[in-house]
Design an enzyme around this catalytic site. Sequence first.
Site, short mmCIF file in Angstrom:
data_model
loop_
_atom_site.label_atom_id
_atom_site.label_comp_id
_atom_site.label_asym_id
_atom_site.label_seq_id
_atom_site.Cartn_x
_atom_site.Cartn_y
_atom_site.Cartn_z
N PHE A 1 14.18 5.38 10.12
CA PHE A 1 12.79 5.03 9.82
C PHE A 1 11.99 6.30 9.53
CE2 PHE A 1 8.49 3.47 10.38
CZ PHE A 1 8.57 2.23 9.76
N GLU B 1 7.94 2.10 -6.51
CA GLU B 1 8.04 1.72 -5.11
C GLU B 1 8.19 2.97 -4.25
OE1 GLU B 1 7.42 -0.16 -2.86
OE2 GLU B 1 8.54 -2.02 -2.80
N ASP B 2 7.70 2.89 -3.03
CA ASP B 2 7.90 4.01 -2.11
C ASP B 2 9.32 4.03 -1.57
OD1 ASP B 2 7.36 1.61 -0.82
OD2 ASP B 2 6.11 2.49 0.74
N ARG C 1 0.33 7.83 7.03
CA ARG C 1 0.44 7.75 5.58
C ARG C 1 -0.02 9.05 4.91
NH1 ARG C 1 1.47 2.38 4.01
NH2 ARG C 1 0.55 0.76 5.28
N ASP D 1 14.30 -1.04 0.98
CA ASP D 1 14.95 -1.21 2.26
C ASP D 1 15.88 -2.43 2.13
OD1 ASP D 1 15.17 -0.50 5.04
OD2 ASP D 1 13.83 -2.13 5.55
N LYS E 1 0.80 -1.20 0.00
CA LYS E 1 0.00 0.00 0.00
C LYS E 1 0.85 1.28 0.00
CE LYS E 1 -2.09 -1.58 3.82
NZ LYS E 1 -3.02 -1.76 4.98
N GLY E 2 2.09 1.14 0.50
CA GLY E 2 2.90 2.34 0.75
C GLY E 2 3.08 3.26 -0.45
#
Length: 170
Positions: free
Chosen positions: A150, A97-98, A163, A101, A42-43
């Site tokens: 983060f 993609e957001d 979000r 990582d 969802k990001g």
Amino acid sequence: MHDAIERVLISEEQIKARIAQLAQELEAEYANKNPLFVGLLKGVVVFFADMFRAVQIPCELDFMVVSSYSGTNTTGVINVRKDLDTDIKGRHVVILEDIIDSGLTLSHTLEFLRSREPASIKICTLLDKPARRKAPLSADYIGFTIPDEFVVGYGMDFNEQFRNLPLWAS
Ligand code: IMP
Ligand code: MG
């Protein structure tokens, strides 16, 4: 803006300006290729909506929901919770993609999609955290490279919250 937010990492203006630049690069590369932009939910939703509207060439969109199986060392295994609706054989695919990582989920997803024989497949990520990489993976288009910190906002969550922040904070 929010009590739990300590500081702004990247502002709304910075994000907007960078997306405009990335969109120009994508337009130049994909002008006559009718690319399929694939978002991993969802990001990515916030970035996806802004990026998709910034790219003014003929193109299409689709979404997937994937997760890595946890608690196992098996590679090449993902759980596809929602597959693409589009047949990608012979298509030019751009995964949006957001953030990348560890890169594990994305590298497994790439493997999965490559087996369907797209004409090409590239990755565009708005954030990259190379310090955390566990899979040998590099994006073709990168918005910002950030340190191992983060971040929340602009689609990215902590326990599903934040979000809707228009910027990135920590
Ligand atoms: P990975 O690259 O397979 O480790 O998965 C990356 C996913 O982890 C992203 O799509 C995000 O959903 C989540 N993630 C990684 N870093 C952050 C962060 O700093 N904030 C919020 N979500 C993150
Ligand atoms: Mg994500």
